[in-house]
Design a protein around this motif. Structure first.
Motif, short mmCIF file in Angstrom:
data_model
loop_
_atom_site.label_atom_id
_atom_site.label_comp_id
_atom_site.label_asym_id
_atom_site.label_seq_id
_atom_site.Cartn_x
_atom_site.Cartn_y
_atom_site.Cartn_z
N LYS A 1 0.81 -1.22 0.00
CA LYS A 1 0.00 0.00 0.00
C LYS A 1 0.84 1.27 0.00
O LYS A 1 0.57 2.20 -0.76
CB LYS A 1 -0.94 -0.01 1.21
CG LYS A 1 -2.02 -1.08 1.13
CD LYS A 1 -2.95 -0.99 2.33
CE LYS A 1 -4.04 -2.05 2.24
NZ LYS A 1 -4.97 -2.00 3.41
N ILE A 2 1.85 1.34 0.88
CA ILE A 2 2.62 2.59 0.97
C ILE A 2 3.98 2.49 0.31
O ILE A 2 4.71 3.48 0.25
CB ILE A 2 2.78 3.03 2.43
CG1 ILE A 2 3.63 2.02 3.22
CG2 ILE A 2 1.44 3.24 3.09
CD1 ILE A 2 3.96 2.50 4.61
N GLY A 3 4.34 1.32 -0.20
CA GLY A 3 5.58 1.18 -0.93
C GLY A 3 6.79 1.01 -0.04
O GLY A 3 6.68 0.60 1.12
N PRO A 4 7.98 1.35 -0.56
CA PRO A 4 9.21 1.17 0.21
C PRO A 4 9.37 2.23 1.29
O PRO A 4 8.99 3.40 1.09
CB PRO A 4 10.31 1.29 -0.85
CG PRO A 4 9.71 2.13 -1.92
CD PRO A 4 8.26 1.81 -1.93
N THR A 5 9.94 1.83 2.43
CA THR A 5 10.18 2.77 3.52
C THR A 5 11.59 2.57 4.07
O THR A 5 12.17 1.49 3.98
CB THR A 5 9.16 2.59 4.65
OG1 THR A 5 9.12 1.21 5.05
CG2 THR A 5 7.77 3.02 4.21
N ILE A 6 12.13 3.66 4.68
CA ILE A 6 13.50 3.68 5.17
C ILE A 6 13.46 4.20 6.62
O ILE A 6 12.61 5.01 6.98
CB ILE A 6 14.38 4.64 4.33
CG1 ILE A 6 14.06 4.52 2.83
CG2 ILE A 6 15.86 4.40 4.60
CD1 ILE A 6 14.40 3.22 2.20
N THR A 7 14.39 3.75 7.45
CA THR A 7 14.42 4.21 8.84
C THR A 7 14.87 5.66 8.96
O THR A 7 14.49 6.35 9.90
CB THR A 7 15.36 3.33 9.67
OG1 THR A 7 16.66 3.31 9.07
CG2 THR A 7 14.84 1.91 9.77
N ASP A 8 15.66 6.15 8.01
CA ASP A 8 16.21 7.51 8.08
C ASP A 8 15.60 8.37 6.97
O ASP A 8 15.64 8.00 5.80
CB ASP A 8 17.74 7.46 7.94
CG ASP A 8 18.37 8.84 8.04
OD1 ASP A 8 18.71 9.25 9.17
OD2 ASP A 8 18.52 9.50 7.00
N GLU A 9 15.07 9.53 7.34
CA GLU A 9 14.39 10.38 6.35
C GLU A 9 15.36 10.94 5.30
O GLU A 9 14.99 11.15 4.14
CB GLU A 9 13.63 11.52 7.04
CG GLU A 9 14.48 12.54 7.78
CD GLU A 9 14.87 12.12 9.19
OE1 GLU A 9 15.33 12.99 9.94
OE2 GLU A 9 14.69 10.93 9.54
N GLY A 10 16.61 11.20 5.72
CA GLY A 10 17.59 11.68 4.76
C GLY A 10 17.92 10.65 3.70
O GLY A 10 18.03 10.96 2.50
#
Length: 263
Positions: A187-196
């Motif tokens: 649903k929301i796709g790929p995600t990363i722990t760090d916003e940068g």
């Protein structure tokens, strides 16, 4: 097992304890002692290890990685994904590699591909990366051109992030980008722990004609802090641990799922 597969396997054995003996290679890879010695000599010439009497050590490696790179978490699955991704890369291509353990495995595969290391008066591969460990890993390959994006170093991941990185990325055009992630959800796709890192990954993916998210099956259905906003997520390479239900969910949302072959 091909020669490239053997070389990669030897480097994996070396990573387990920092040293490997010819006898270990003979036993684990089912090859002759002469073949094991030739493979070790080849890797030593490539400055990927240091030869010792009867084996080799990692003494020639000039950097040490953060803890998450030293752990052997799901290494076999990541190796399978790396091999599948490598098959998409043709000699002469310009590729982007974000940071992460799976892209580090991909860099290792690329470093041992014979067609990318053939003598040439032009780069056989151009790699744009924000991960300094990947840059260091490939720097010993004379026919692979390395571009490091610049930016502020995140010491937890060895990735460069920030506005300087974004400026540099806007000036390149990539054939393929390979994006490492901490979680991927239909649903929301790929995600990363760090916003940068999420921002750099998004820019890298958008600068490429084609882009692939690389994620082992343990990351399927998981969500990390920062989403890759503005990224049209359409291709995922994962391992055979993905369930039929998860694969169908991704495909229903318009994402092609490439399942890496088991060894």
């Amino acid at each position: 097992m091909t020669r490239n597969d053997r070389l990669t396997a030897i480097l994996d054995l070396l990573a387990e304890s920092g040293h490997v003996e010819v006898e270990d290679i003979v036993t684990r890879l089912a090859v002759s002692p002469a073949t094991a010695r030739r493979d070790l000599d080849s890797l030593a010439k490539q400055r990927l290890l240091s030869r010792t009497r009867g084996g080799a050590t990692t003494g020639s490696v000039a950097y040490e990685l953060p803890g998450r790179y030293n752990r052997d978490d799901h290494a076999e699955a990541k190796q399978q994904i790396a091999l599948a991704a490598s098959e998409l890369i043709m000699p002469g291509a310009v590729i982007g590699l974000s940071g992460g353990t799976t892209n580090t495995a991909l860099a290792q595969v690329l470093s041992t591909r014979e067609d990318l290391n053939a003598p040439s008066n032009r780069p056989m591969l151009t790699v744009v990366t924000n991960a300094i460990n990947i840059a260091a890993q490939l720097a010993v390959r004379p026919n692979i051109k390395i571009m490091v994006t610049g930016g502020i170093l995140n010491p937890r991941s060895y990735e460069l992030v920030g506005p300087y990185t974004d400026v540099i990325m806007q000036k390149v055009a990539l054939d393929i980008a390979f994006i490492g992630v901490n979680g991927v959800d239909p649903k929301i796709g790929p995600t990363i722990t760090d916003e940068g890192e999420a921002m750099v990954n998004t820019v890298m993916a958008r600068r490429a004609t084609d882009s692939y998210v690389l994620a082992d099956s343990t990351k399927i259905g998981k969500r990390a802090f920062a989403a890759m906003a503005g990224y049209d997520f359409r291709r995922l390479i994962t391992d055979s641990g993905i369930t039929a239900e998860d694969k169908a969910a991704f495909e229903a949302s318009g994402t092609e799922v490439i399942v890496a072959k088991d060894d």
